[in-house]
Design a protein around this motif. Structure first.
Motif, PDB file in Angstrom:
ATOM      1  N   SER A 181       0.817  -1.206   0.000  1.00  0.00           N
ATOM      2  CA  SER A 181       0.000   0.000   0.000  1.00  0.00           C
ATOM      3  C   SER A 181       0.855   1.262   0.000  1.00  0.00           C
ATOM      4  O   SER A 181       0.339   2.371  -0.130  1.00  0.00           O
ATOM      5  N   TYR A 221      -8.723  -9.959  -2.972  1.00  0.00           N
ATOM      6  CA  TYR A 221      -7.501  -9.347  -2.442  1.00  0.00           C
ATOM      7  C   TYR A 221      -6.274  -9.937  -3.138  1.00  0.00           C
ATOM      8  O   TYR A 221      -5.328  -9.215  -3.472  1.00  0.00           O
ATOM      9  N   ALA A 263      -6.056  -8.241  -6.556  1.00  0.00           N
ATOM     10  CA  ALA A 263      -5.642  -6.839  -6.454  1.00  0.00           C
ATOM     11  C   ALA A 263      -4.180  -6.731  -6.052  1.00  0.00           C
ATOM     12  O   ALA A 263      -3.447  -5.858  -6.542  1.00  0.00           O
ATOM     13  N   ALA A 264      -3.734  -7.613  -5.152  1.00  0.00           N
ATOM     14  CA  ALA A 264      -2.340  -7.595  -4.712  1.00  0.00           C
ATOM     15  C   ALA A 264      -1.402  -7.955  -5.862  1.00  0.00           C
ATOM     16  O   ALA A 264      -0.341  -7.344  -6.037  1.00  0.00           O
ATOM     17  N   ARG A 280      -1.068  -5.024  -8.122  1.00  0.00           N
ATOM     18  CA  ARG A 280      -0.230  -3.986  -7.521  1.00  0.00           C
ATOM     19  C   ARG A 280       1.251  -4.340  -7.615  1.00  0.00           C
ATOM     20  O   ARG A 280       2.093  -3.509  -7.985  1.00  0.00           O
ATOM     21  N   VAL A 299      -5.975  -1.935  -4.012  1.00  0.00           N
ATOM     22  CA  VAL A 299      -5.538  -3.016  -3.140  1.00  0.00           C
ATOM     23  C   VAL A 299      -5.972  -2.749  -1.704  1.00  0.00           C
ATOM     24  O   VAL A 299      -6.319  -3.679  -0.959  1.00  0.00           O
ATOM     25  N   TYR A 343      -8.366  -5.089   0.590  1.00  0.00           N
ATOM     26  CA  TYR A 343      -7.926  -5.522   1.925  1.00  0.00           C
ATOM     27  C   TYR A 343      -8.984  -5.189   2.977  1.00  0.00           C
ATOM     28  O   TYR A 343      -9.319  -6.027   3.822  1.00  0.00           O
TER      29      TYR A 343
END
Length: 328
Positions: free
Chosen positions: A224, A272, A275-276, A279, A312, A316
């Motif tokens: 993040s 998640y 998205a992770a 990222r 992300v 989360y």
């Protein structure tokens, strides 16, 4: 910002902030088998209650405070100079619940009387800075929401700007410190509970849920941020994926042991995960944001941009919420 703590479970994607994540609580039957938190120093019931109180207040109040700050900054183009009076759009601010702040001030004062330490010092500084900000925001919100600036040519708005931005800056500083202290204390409790749970029950679903959420939190702390080491993040992502896959496989073989909310948690785990990965890929491959992406990278829409901090963090926070719902 990070999203919820329970002793399992830092809330919204404001800068690096997410809701604080208390450790997911095991199901009721498993809780009865947990020993008191141990090592390095056993946590007393009052200390545990205190931590939960701090977490509850942080998660309830912090996100809206950061959202209010972000909203003000979104239309005041020069934060050093303040409103010019020539803004095409004036959004004002979002309200911060001053009544809830006052309640938390009272509970924080009581909590700080029990074995005070760094966490209590941070809590007091945090809630006092939030109280100051809340009062100023309430005044500014009323001024802008009632369009009073149209009657005095922004005179009051310009006068309010300096103390308001000073309070915002102080709050952000104290919020970061408080969040870090909560997370550090919560990690101690969570690690001790996980060790005891694995010892008592083995790698069953209560343990696996706590472990994968712990890995999810470690991962979000890395990715993040605006910049991070992609190799380190990839390792943390692999650890999260491994535990998530282990939990999914366990439930598949032992479906009768899964709580009613497991399907929602599994979906949140997958969201998640995706998205992770997005990222990590963006940072690893040094993929710049397109012009279209840049237009979307603002409050309310940044979460839709692939590989963004906001996307992300949103995933989360939804994972935290899904985990917490399993034990409500």
């Amino acid at each position: 910002m990070l999203a919820g703590l329970g002793l399992f479970l830092l809330a919204t994607a404001c800068s690096k902030k997410t809701e604080v994540t208390p450790a997911p609580q095991p199901a009721a039957a498993s809780q009865a088998q947990l020993a008191p938190v141990a090592a390095p120093a056993p946590a007393t019931a009052s200390n545990s209650d205190k931590l939960q109180d701090y977490i509850a207040c942080y998660n309830q109040l912090d996100r809206n405070a950061h959202r209010s700050i972000a909203r003000y900054r979104s239309w005041v183009k020069d934060m050093d100079a303040g409103p010019s009076g020539k803004e095409a759009v004036v959004y004002g601010l979002y309200k911060i619940d001053v009544d809830e702040i006052a309640k938390c001030q009272v509970s924080f004062t009581q909590a700080g009387k029990t074995a005070p330490g760094k966490l209590d010092v941070a809590a007091t500084a945090y809630i006092n800075s939030l109280a100051e900000l809340g009062t100023l925001v309430a005044d500014a919100d009323q001024y802008y929401s009632r369009d009073n600036y149209k009657d005095d040519a922004f005179a009051k708005g310009k006068k309010m700007h300096a103390p308001l931005t000073a309070a915002m800056k102080l709050f952000e500083e104290k919020s970061n410190i408080f969040s870090d202290e909560i997370e550090a204390e919560n990690d101690k409790v969570l690690d001790a509970e996980m060790q005891q749970l694995e010892k008592n029950e083995g790698r069953q679903l209560p343990y696996l849920q706590m472990a994968l959420m712990s890995k999810a939190k470690h991962l979000i702390r890395l990715i993040s941020e605006e910049k991070f080491d992609a190799a380190t993040a990839a390792k943390a992502l692999a650890e999260y994926e491994s535990l998530t896959d282990e939990a999914i496989a366990y439930v598949k073989k032992n479906s009768e042991s899964a709580a009613s909310g497991w399907s929602s948690l599994e979906r949140a785990c997958e969201d998640y995960r995706k998205a992770a990965k997005e990222r990590v890929r963006r940072i690893r491959d040094k993929v710049p944001y397109s012009e279209g992406d840049k237009m979307m990278l603002k409050p309310g829409s940044a979460w839709m941009v692939e590989g963004s901090q906001e996307k992300v963090t949103k995933a989360y926070n939804e994972l935290i919420e899904a985990s917490n719902r399993m034990h409500r």
